[in-house]
Design a protein around this motif. Structure first.
Motif, PDB file in Angstrom:
ATOM      1  N   ARG A   1       0.829  -1.215   0.000  1.00 56.40           N
ATOM      2  CA  ARG A   1       0.000   0.000   0.000  1.00 56.40           C
ATOM      3  C   ARG A   1       0.858   1.257   0.000  1.00 56.40           C
ATOM      4  O   ARG A   1       0.563   2.221  -0.714  1.00 56.40           O
ATOM      5  CB  ARG A   1      -0.918  -0.013   1.223  1.00 56.40           C
ATOM      6  N   LEU A   2       1.921   1.260   0.798  1.00 58.64           N
ATOM      7  CA  LEU A   2       2.760   2.448   0.899  1.00 58.64           C
ATOM      8  C   LEU A   2       3.675   2.629  -0.310  1.00 58.64           C
ATOM      9  O   LEU A   2       3.963   3.757  -0.717  1.00 58.64           O
ATOM     10  CB  LEU A   2       3.622   2.373   2.164  1.00 58.64           C
ATOM     11  N   PHE A   3       4.112   1.508  -0.888  1.00 59.32           N
ATOM     12  CA  PHE A   3       5.064   1.590  -1.982  1.00 59.32           C
ATOM     13  C   PHE A   3       4.590   0.742  -3.165  1.00 59.32           C
ATOM     14  O   PHE A   3       5.140  -0.318  -3.445  1.00 59.32           O
ATOM     15  CB  PHE A   3       6.450   1.124  -1.524  1.00 59.32           C
ATOM     16  N   PRO A   4       3.551   1.195  -3.869  1.00 54.07           N
ATOM     17  CA  PRO A   4       3.072   0.441  -5.036  1.00 54.07           C
ATOM     18  C   PRO A   4       4.128   0.431  -6.133  1.00 54.07           C
ATOM     19  O   PRO A   4       5.018   1.292  -6.176  1.00 54.07           O
ATOM     20  CB  PRO A   4       1.833   1.232  -5.470  1.00 54.07           C
ATOM     21  N   LYS A   5       4.036  -0.549  -7.004  1.00 55.33           N
ATOM     22  CA  LYS A   5       5.006  -0.656  -8.090  1.00 55.33           C
ATOM     23  C   LYS A   5       4.974   0.617  -8.923  1.00 55.33           C
ATOM     24  O   LYS A   5       3.934   1.011  -9.441  1.00 55.33           O
ATOM     25  CB  LYS A   5       4.688  -1.868  -8.963  1.00 55.33           C
ATOM     26  N   PRO A   6       6.115   1.274  -9.057  1.00 62.01           N
ATOM     27  CA  PRO A   6       6.112   2.555  -9.766  1.00 62.01           C
ATOM     28  C   PRO A   6       6.021   2.380 -11.273  1.00 62.01           C
ATOM     29  O   PRO A   6       6.316   1.320 -11.829  1.00 62.01           O
ATOM     30  CB  PRO A   6       7.458   3.166  -9.370  1.00 62.01           C
ATOM     31  N   ILE A   7       5.608   3.442 -11.925  1.00 64.09           N
ATOM     32  CA  ILE A   7       5.634   3.509 -13.385  1.00 64.09           C
ATOM     33  C   ILE A   7       6.994   4.054 -13.792  1.00 64.09           C
ATOM     34  O   ILE A   7       7.494   5.008 -13.191  1.00 64.09           O
ATOM     35  CB  ILE A   7       4.497   4.412 -13.888  1.00 64.09           C
ATOM     36  N   ILE A   8       7.619   3.469 -14.779  1.00 67.72           N
ATOM     37  CA  ILE A   8       8.943   3.918 -15.204  1.00 67.72           C
ATOM     38  C   ILE A   8       8.807   5.071 -16.190  1.00 67.72           C
ATOM     39  O   ILE A   8       8.205   4.932 -17.254  1.00 67.72           O
ATOM     40  CB  ILE A   8       9.740   2.763 -15.832  1.00 67.72           C
ATOM     41  N   SER A   9       9.340   6.211 -15.803  1.00 66.33           N
ATOM     42  CA  SER A   9       9.332   7.391 -16.666  1.00 66.33           C
ATOM     43  C   SER A   9      10.402   8.355 -16.170  1.00 66.33           C
ATOM     44  O   SER A   9      10.464   8.643 -14.969  1.00 66.33           O
ATOM     45  CB  SER A   9       7.958   8.064 -16.629  1.00 66.33           C
ATOM     46  N   PRO A  10      11.268   8.810 -17.085  1.00 68.71           N
ATOM     47  CA  PRO A  10      11.393   8.396 -18.491  1.00 68.71           C
ATOM     48  C   PRO A  10      12.114   7.054 -18.599  1.00 68.71           C
ATOM     49  O   PRO A  10      12.887   6.690 -17.722  1.00 68.71           O
ATOM     50  CB  PRO A  10      12.228   9.525 -19.099  1.00 68.71           C
ATOM     51  N   GLU A  11      11.855   6.342 -19.676  1.00 66.02           N
ATOM     52  CA  GLU A  11      12.540   5.081 -19.959  1.00 66.02           C
ATOM     53  C   GLU A  11      13.285   5.214 -21.277  1.00 66.02           C
ATOM     54  O   GLU A  11      12.698   5.612 -22.289  1.00 66.02           O
ATOM     55  CB  GLU A  11      11.553   3.921 -20.033  1.00 66.02           C
ATOM     56  N   TYR A  12      14.570   4.878 -21.245  1.00 62.42           N
ATOM     57  CA  TYR A  12      15.418   5.026 -22.427  1.00 62.42           C
ATOM     58  C   TYR A  12      15.511   3.679 -23.141  1.00 62.42           C
ATOM     59  O   TYR A  12      16.001   2.704 -22.581  1.00 62.42           O
ATOM     60  CB  TYR A  12      16.803   5.520 -22.022  1.00 62.42           C
ATOM     61  N   THR A  13      15.041   3.638 -24.370  1.00 61.37           N
ATOM     62  CA  THR A  13      15.053   2.407 -25.158  1.00 61.37           C
ATOM     63  C   THR A  13      15.709   2.681 -26.504  1.00 61.37           C
ATOM     64  O   THR A  13      16.022   3.824 -26.850  1.00 61.37           O
ATOM     65  CB  THR A  13      13.616   1.889 -25.396  1.00 61.37           C
ATOM     66  N   GLU A  14      15.902   1.614 -27.287  1.00 61.16           N
ATOM     67  CA  GLU A  14      16.469   1.784 -28.624  1.00 61.16           C
ATOM     68  C   GLU A  14      15.517   2.554 -29.532  1.00 61.16           C
ATOM     69  O   GLU A  14      15.950   3.181 -30.505  1.00 61.16           O
ATOM     70  CB  GLU A  14      16.787   0.414 -29.227  1.00 61.16           C
ATOM     71  N   GLN A  15      14.234   2.509 -29.222  1.00 57.39           N
ATOM     72  CA  GLN A  15      13.244   3.195 -30.043  1.00 57.39           C
ATOM     73  C   GLN A  15      13.114   4.680 -29.692  1.00 57.39           C
ATOM     74  O   GLN A  15      12.644   5.478 -30.497  1.00 57.39           O
ATOM     75  CB  GLN A  15      11.865   2.533 -29.903  1.00 57.39           C
ATOM     76  N   GLY A  16      13.520   5.045 -28.466  1.00 54.38           N
ATOM     77  CA  GLY A  16      13.399   6.434 -28.057  1.00 54.38           C
ATOM     78  C   GLY A  16      13.192   6.549 -26.553  1.00 54.38           C
ATOM     79  O   GLY A  16      13.366   5.579 -25.810  1.00 54.38           O
ATOM     80  N   ILE A  17      12.820   7.738 -26.112  1.00 56.93           N
ATOM     81  CA  ILE A  17      12.569   7.995 -24.691  1.00 56.93           C
ATOM     82  C   ILE A  17      11.065   7.943 -24.462  1.00 56.93           C
ATOM     83  O   ILE A  17      10.301   8.712 -25.055  1.00 56.93           O
ATOM     84  CB  ILE A  17      13.105   9.378 -24.278  1.00 56.93           C
ATOM     85  N   ILE A  18      10.641   7.038 -23.578  1.00 58.68           N
ATOM     86  CA  ILE A  18       9.217   6.872 -23.298  1.00 58.68           C
ATOM     87  C   ILE A  18       8.868   7.633 -22.019  1.00 58.68           C
ATOM     88  O   ILE A  18       9.495   7.447 -20.980  1.00 58.68           O
ATOM     89  CB  ILE A  18       8.844   5.390 -23.137  1.00 58.68           C
ATOM     90  N   PHE A  19       7.861   8.504 -22.098  1.00 58.63           N
ATOM     91  CA  PHE A  19       7.356   9.242 -20.951  1.00 58.63           C
ATOM     92  C   PHE A  19       5.985   8.676 -20.590  1.00 58.63           C
ATOM     93  O   PHE A  19       5.152   8.449 -21.469  1.00 58.63           O
ATOM     94  CB  PHE A  19       7.236  10.731 -21.272  1.00 58.63           C
ATOM     95  N   ARG A  20       5.763   8.462 -19.279  1.00 58.68           N
ATOM     96  CA  ARG A  20       4.501   7.887 -18.825  1.00 58.68           C
ATOM     97  C   ARG A  20       3.969   8.678 -17.637  1.00 58.68           C
ATOM     98  O   ARG A  20       4.734   9.170 -16.805  1.00 58.68           O
ATOM     99  CB  ARG A  20       4.682   6.422 -18.412  1.00 58.68           C
ATOM    100  N   PHE A  21       2.641   8.737 -17.553  1.00 57.82           N
ATOM    101  CA  PHE A  21       1.993   9.443 -16.442  1.00 57.82           C
ATOM    102  C   PHE A  21       0.624   8.808 -16.205  1.00 57.82           C
ATOM    103  O   PHE A  21      -0.170   8.665 -17.134  1.00 57.82           O
ATOM    104  CB  PHE A  21       1.823  10.927 -16.776  1.00 57.82           C
ATOM    105  N   LYS A  22       0.365   8.414 -14.941  1.00 61.46           N
ATOM    106  CA  LYS A  22      -0.907   7.768 -14.627  1.00 61.46           C
ATOM    107  C   LYS A  22      -1.918   8.799 -14.142  1.00 61.46           C
ATOM    108  O   LYS A  22      -1.699   9.482 -13.140  1.00 61.46           O
ATOM    109  CB  LYS A  22      -0.730   6.683 -13.578  1.00 61.46           C
TER     110      LYS A  22
END
Length: 650
Positions: free
Chosen positions: A398-419
């Motif tokens: 409850r206190l530390f839910p699995k985080p969303i990775i942002s930014p993520e650096y991949t071969e395709q580019g930089i992925i930005f995520r927001f919930k």
């Protein structure tokens, strides 16, 4: 000068307390937030919880809460369900995840341990060191007592102080105020002089989303197990040797202490108990540790002989109270001596407790007589009632839910995520983009977009959620701006990013809080005769702070890399106004001159970095000015920046 520093400190308090929010004379606090787009705004502050705010016709949201006791409290605004930092408050809570601002309710009597008083202040240095454990560069902060730069022969004990889960290495400095607490105690003659080292307690997180191999738990996983873990190995095998090599320490167990808050308390106890040949003072603030440590608990007489201070503190309203109490009782049954402290008025698992416990223990460190008196006076653990809160896997989730990775650096580019499941529109705003990019939402309410250009640039960015700017809650790197705090995107594969630098020498960055200046001193080559370092003045841009050139501009990483490659010369970088040097006769020295880079001459941080790198490459081709003979006042003229940078090296 002492009066001037005091005035700056007082102004810092007034600005922090008088801008946002407003501290009233009756102890209440008025929170203000301007947003004409929001439909509903609440404030969430530690001393009062979450409360609705009232909107005026011009879009100003307000509420008055309290009264509250003088202290420091994290808070944020909840704007249409989204957590937002106060854009008008320069003070913020450094953290891997949540983004809160800091409310400081000042004491009118100067009675708080962390008050900024008219006393001599120590020095804060940001250091980078190559960790063989990580196979990469790690970070730490070092506090040096006021006398450190004056007496170059003196050696000091060292206290390793670790922050909690999701905290960065900055938290015990910017929130825990260890530097001011110790400054005050030293001025009052109530503590021994010491070096304080603030490690980063979760180094595996440095690899999250980077595409680089992590030397520890999976990316994004909170570190909860100890013993042989990546933090412990880095602490013992990399950070301790670095500190002992680069600072004047007394490198034995009688002169080393270790302590921490929350997860940091667990890490401190475990590493202290499993390395009693290295630490003899152990402190746990709001925590506990394993009861399965061979050759420690079952050899009470030997363990008690090796430990000068075993100090345990926790709040009775802390969610870890049950576990901490059980651990105290376990120690009692094993015959392990300890000091126990309890609070019930500091809102549970909070940094109010962390600061309070720190102020109680610092006077006991490296003072065998005081520590022994406290140990003799130690009381047994309180009896269990069966109603104590316990830390369970469910609480952890409850206190530390699995985080969303942002930014993520991949071969395709930089992925930005927001919930943001309830948001209608989310955009990515970047300083390098001519216009915002719309994110796309998935079935889980996570919005994302991929940036395929600018992969090796460094830039500030944020999300715009239904018209409201929001820093990336999953990015631990915040731009230390005077106003709205943007997140920082800095590709870890860039040669000017610490993550990609191999085992090279690093300089240090020191922040002078009194003068509001930053000083960087590069590593000096090991050679006969001292080369005169090049002086470069870095002028912050409009809205920047003294930290911006280093935390966003990466000025220290740029010099470290170019110097290691032999492409530039040793440098001193500073945000200080260097006009005083014109009166010191230095421009007449052969080959010596001051260079300047103005941030406002370039619209983006990527261009500012290039300008600095270009200047450094030019300097690398010039003849090296030699150090002139001085009568002794040279280093002090640089606000401690020049003398301090070399004085700490062995």
């Amino acid at each position: 000068m002492k009066k001037l520093l005091s005035l700056f400190s007082l102004l810092a308090i007034v600005v922090a307390a008088g801008a946002q929010p407003r501290c009233n004379g009756d102890g209440t606090v008025t929170f203000l937030y301007k947003n004409g787009n929001a439909k509903k705004v609440q404030v969430d502050v530690q001393f009062a919880g979450r409360h609705d705010m009232t909107r005026s016709a011009d879009g100003l949201w307000t509420v008055t809460l309290g009264p509250a006791a003088p202290d420091m409290y994290p808070y944020c605004f909840i704007v249409d369900g989204i957590s937002v930092m106060d854009p008008e408050n320069q003070q913020y809570f450094p953290n891997e995840g949540f983004k809160n601002s800091l409310l400081e309710i000042p004491s009118t009597t100067g009675s708080l341990p962390h008050d900024i008083r008219d006393v001599e202040h120590g020095r804060i240095e940001y250091v980078n060191y190559y960790s063989k454990t990580l196979g990469a560069t790690n970070h730490a902060i070092v506090y040096l007592p006021p006398s450190y730069m004056r007496n170059m022969q003196k050696r000091y004990p060292a206290f390793y102080l670790i922050s909690g889960t999701t905290d960065t290495e900055e938290v015990y400095y910017k929130v825990g105020r260890v530097n001011y607490i110790l400054d005050n105690l030293l001025a009052d003659g109530k503590a021994k002089e010491m070096i304080v080292v603030l490690p980063y307690g979760n180094p595996s997180h440095l690899f999250t989303g980077s595409g680089l191999p992590a030397a520890g738990p999976a990316n994004g996983a909170p570190q909860t197990r100890f013993g042989g873990d990546v933090f412990s190995r880095d602490l013992i095998n990399d950070l301790l040797p670095y500190v002992d090599k680069n600072y004047r320490t007394k490198a034995d167990s009688d002169h080393r202490a270790i302590g921490g808050f929350s997860r940091g308390g667990n890490q401190a106890l475990y590493n202290g108990l499993t390395n009693l040949d290295k630490f003899s003072y152990l402190c746990s603030y709001s925590s506990f540790t394993s009861t399965d440590i061979p050759n420690v608990y079952d050899q009470a007489a030997d363990t008690n002989r090796k430990i000068h201070l075993f100090w345990l503190g926790v709040g009775t309203d802390d969610f870890l109270f049950g576990n901490a109490r059980d651990y105290m009782e376990f120690l009692d049954k094993k015959g392990i001596r300890s000091v126990k402290e309890f609070t019930n008025d500091k809102f549970g698992h909070t940094w109010m407790n962390a600061k309070y416990f720190l102020a109680k223990t610092l006077p006991l460190l490296f003072n065998k007589k005081a520590a022994e008196a406290a140990m003799k006076d130690g009381k047994p653990a309180p009896a269990a009632t069966g109603k104590e809160q316990q830390f369970t896997p469910g609480v952890m989730a409850r206190l530390f839910p699995k985080p969303i990775i942002s930014p993520e650096y991949t071969e395709q580019g930089i992925i930005f995520r927001f919930k943001a499941p309830e948001a209608q529109k989310v955009e990515l705003e970047c300083e390098i983009l001519p216009e915002n990019i719309e994110l796309q939402r998935d079935s889980d309410g996570v919005w994302s977009t991929t940036l395929t250009d600018y992969l090796f640039e460094t830039f500030k960015y944020c999300f715009v959620v239904d018209g409201t700017r929001v820093a990336d809650p999953n990015n631990m790197y915040l731009s230390p701006d005077k106003g709205f705090k943007y997140s920082i995107c800095d590709n870890p594969h860039s040669p000017f990013n610490f993550a990609s630098q191999e085992d090279i020498a690093h300089g240090r960055v020191a922040y002078d809080l009194g003068r509001n200046e930053a000083w960087y001193t590069s590593a000096m080559p090991q050679q006969g005769g001292m080369m005169m370092p090049v002086m470069i003045q870095l002028i912050p841009g409009d809205g920047d702070t003294m930290e911006s050139w280093f935390k966003v501009g990466g000025a220290d990483a740029i010099v470290d890399r170019l110097l290691a490659d032999g492409n530039t010369k040793p440098c001193i970088l500073t945000t200080s106004n260097l006009e005083f040097m014109q009166n010191a006769g230095m421009p007449q020295m052969p080959g010596f001159k001051i260079r300047t880079v103005r941030a406002d001459d370039y619209p983006t941080w990527s261009q500012r970095r290039r300008a600095l790198a270009k200047l450094l490459l030019t300097i690398g081709k010039e003849p090296a000015p030699q150090m002139p003979a001085f009568g002794g006042g040279f280093g002090g003229g640089f606000g401690g920046g020049f003398g301090g940078g070399f004085g700490g090296n062995e």
